[in-house]
Motif scaffolding. Structure first.
Motif, mmCIF file in Angstrom:
data_model
loop_
_atom_site.group_PDB
_atom_site.id
_atom_site.type_symbol
_atom_site.label_atom_id
_atom_site.label_comp_id
_atom_site.label_asym_id
_atom_site.label_seq_id
_atom_site.Cartn_x
_atom_site.Cartn_y
_atom_site.Cartn_z
ATOM 1 N N SER A 221 34.481 21.784 -7.714
ATOM 2 C CA SER A 221 33.655 20.623 -8.048
ATOM 3 C C SER A 221 33.719 20.365 -9.544
ATOM 4 N N CYS A 223 31.623 17.811 -12.688
ATOM 5 C CA CYS A 223 30.868 16.707 -13.277
ATOM 6 C C CYS A 223 31.558 16.391 -14.597
ATOM 7 N N TYR A 248 27.609 20.706 -8.006
ATOM 8 C CA TYR A 248 28.009 22.107 -8.147
ATOM 9 C C TYR A 248 27.383 23.028 -7.104
ATOM 10 N N THR A 251 29.288 25.667 -4.580
ATOM 11 C CA THR A 251 30.738 25.643 -4.839
ATOM 12 C C THR A 251 31.331 27.029 -4.571
ATOM 13 N N CYS A 255 33.693 25.779 -10.537
ATOM 14 C CA CYS A 255 32.864 24.706 -11.079
ATOM 15 C C CYS A 255 33.517 24.266 -12.382
ATOM 16 N N TYR A 257 33.814 21.922 -15.711
ATOM 17 C CA TYR A 257 32.908 21.166 -16.572
ATOM 18 C C TYR A 257 33.636 20.717 -17.833
ATOM 19 N N THR A 264 27.052 18.941 -19.037
ATOM 20 C CA THR A 264 27.771 19.378 -17.840
ATOM 21 C C THR A 264 27.857 20.906 -17.791
ATOM 22 N N VAL A 268 26.348 23.638 -14.815
ATOM 23 C CA VAL A 268 27.049 24.763 -14.203
ATOM 24 C C VAL A 268 26.243 26.041 -14.352
ATOM 25 N N ALA A 271 23.580 26.125 -11.779
ATOM 26 C CA ALA A 271 23.956 25.909 -10.390
ATOM 27 C C ALA A 271 23.826 27.181 -9.557
ATOM 28 N N VAL A 273 25.626 28.896 -6.739
ATOM 29 C CA VAL A 273 26.968 28.782 -6.173
ATOM 30 C C VAL A 273 27.256 29.949 -5.235
ATOM 31 N N ALA A 277 32.400 32.299 -7.401
ATOM 32 C CA ALA A 277 32.839 31.027 -7.987
ATOM 33 C C ALA A 277 32.889 31.159 -9.501
ATOM 34 N N ALA A 279 33.406 29.464 -13.499
ATOM 35 C CA ALA A 279 33.228 28.295 -14.360
ATOM 36 C C ALA A 279 34.528 28.066 -15.119
#
Length: 513
Positions: A221, A223, A248, A251, A255, A257, A264, A268, A271, A273, A277, A279
């Motif tokens: 994902s 943003c 997010y 996810t 993630c 960003y 953004t 994250v 989030a 998740v 996951a 970043a």
């Protein structure tokens, strides 16, 4: 969520696990949907698709739409044949005065993106404890029970369509059956229910759609950015940002960003998740570990390579994004990097990323060159319907005659004008909220000539172009980047861009070559 170790954070519970379940087990298309009583709010493209999918599964559908017109009536005729009950037009307007009556015996409301959360019907549903889903939530629950196509989800104030289109091209270049769906291209329900299943779906999600999502779990994902927009719909920037952050949630792999947009990154961090996951940032600078970015003119990946501490994979170059000899604007490069990160999260090889970039064709009205004459370039960026998009467009050029104005949707233009002031040769203002921009120019760029065009008829754009031409000098760009929506003067941003391009051609055709 940690920015580097991929461990999942925690988020506040959302009203309990059963708050949005009209019936247990509605997690795939072959679940027990039959007999459910669903009100579909809005019968546009997404609402019609939702009603059709539900009717096919034996659901009792009540469709409500206060609009009118031939297209709606054509959809209504189809739904009536399928045994839907409908409340339309003036009847729906009257019924909305007693929204609780519409909800009698209703198990679930599926709302179209255009219906605001404060709509009386949706408020009444909440007060009555009736679950409300958006069409994206419904689409997620309409996937097949076994081996559903993963989703790669994209949101952001600007750049969504560019990224989802680039991403779909990269996926197809890797030999995958892929679709660009959601807020652009194929309706998401149509993609999910397609008789020839997709391998993977690139899904563009607006803040309206994300507001209602509850259970999506994308493979990766992003943003792209956060800037004030649709405040009138969400009620505040905080609520708008919160909606964007839902991209997010849950996810599975990455993630993604924007390293240049701290908002953004914070989304994250906050989030909740799936464990494991990661970043992954995209940046216009040199990428650090777990980033994709630029090394000179090379798009480089230091996130999805085994030896990322010491090496990077080349994903393409700026030349792969150059069109007509014009280098890509910085935000186009950022969009390419974001798309590449999502593709790499899915496992697309670098060569397919590059082929996808080379094959990308920009959508109309997105920094589209209209003409160059006497060393003056005319650019149509009518899609710049908010301040963030306009700022990205303005920052790509050194000297600009700026055409701006329309419906600002509650946005503040002071920061935009302040940052662009040194680039402005002149400003031509159109549309309902042009005075707000004029006041910002008086505060932050008092030396810049401002031409007010109050006309709203068919000839208005000819006056705009003439005014812009009278102030442009060789080497300048005349830029339509309105920072506002178009519906006060035009049917949509596309019609506005077309009117601009037509007026430019008329002007140049009447001018000496």
């Amino acid at each position: 969520m940690s920015r580097t170790d991929g461990t999942a954070g925690t988020a506040d519970a959302q009203d309990g696990p059963d708050a949005y379940e009209p019936r247990p087990g509605l997690t795939h298309r072959d679940a027990d949907w039959a007999g459910l009583r669903v009100l579909v709010a809005g019968l546009g493209i997404s609402g019609f698709a939702a009603a059709d999918a539900l009717l096919e599964r034996g659901v009792h559908v009540l469709g409500v739409d206060t609009g009118s017109g031939q297209t709606l009536e054509e959809r209504a005729n189809i739904l009536r044949i399928l045994d839907a009950n409908l409340v339309l037009g003036e009847e729906a307007v009257a019924a909305m005065k007693r929204p609780a009556d519409l909800l009698t015996d209703i198990d679930l409301v599926v709302t179209s993106p255009g219906w605001r959360p404060d709509n009386p019907l949706l408020v009444a549903a909440r007060d009555a404890g009736v679950p409300v889903w958006g069409e994206v939530e419904l689409a997620w629950r309409m996937r097949p029970e076994h081996d559903p196509a993963p989703w790669l989800t994209i949101t952001g104030t600007n750049g969504k369509t560019t990224v989802v289109t680039m991403l779909a091209g990269m996926l197809r270049a890797a030999g995958l059956r892929a679709a660009a769906a959601g807020n652009v291209g194929t309706p998401i329900l149509e993609a999910v229910l397609h008789p020839e299943p997709y391998d993977v779906i690139a899904v563009e999600l607006s803040s309206f759609q994300l507001h209602w999502q509850r259970s999506l779990s994308p493979l990766a994902s992003v943003c792209l950015n956060i800037a004030p927009d649709h405040i009138d719909w969400h009620g505040s920037l905080e609520e708008y940002t919160k909606a964007k952050g839902k991209v997010y949630a849950n996810t599975q792999v990455a993630c993604v960003y924007n390293a240049q947009d701290l908002a953004t990154e914070q989304l994250v961090v906050d989030a909740d998740v799936i464990e494991g996951a990661r970043a992954v940032a995209f940046t216009l600078g040199t990428p650090a570990i777990s980033m994709v970015g630029l090394v000179d003119d090379v798009l480089a990946d230091r996130a999805f390579v085994a030896e990322r501490e010491t090496s990077a994979a080349e994903l393409g170059t700026l030349a792969d994004l150059t069109r007509g000899g014009v280098p890509p604007a910085p935000h186009v490069v950022a969009n390419a990097l974001a798309a590449a990160a999502l593709a790499r999260a899915y496992g697309v090889p670098p060569v397919a990323v590059r082929e996808g970039l080379r094959g990308y064709v920009s959508e109309p009205h997105r920094i589209a060159p209209v003409a160059t004459d006497a060393d003056i370039t005319w650019i149509d960026d009518s899609k710049a319907t908010n301040t963030h998009a306009a700022q990205a467009s303005l920052s790509a050029y050194e000297h600009v005659v700026w055409i701006a104005g329309g419906l600002l949707k509650g946005a503040d233009v002071d920061d935009l004008v302040r940052t662009a002031a040194d680039r402005l040769r002149a400003v031509v203002l159109i549309g309902r909220d042009r005075e707000q921009i004029a006041q910002a120019l008086a505060r932050h760029a008092p030396q810049v000539p401002v031409i007010d065009v109050p006309q709203t008829d068919n000839g208005a754009m000819d006056l705009v172009v003439e005014a812009a031409a009278s102030h442009a000098r060789p080497g300048d760009v005349v830029l339509l980047a309105p920072a506002a929506a178009s519906m006060d003067m035009f049917a949509n941003y596309g019609a506005r861009g077309d009117a601009f391009a037509d007026a430019v051609r008329r002007h140049l055709g009447a001018s000496p070559s």
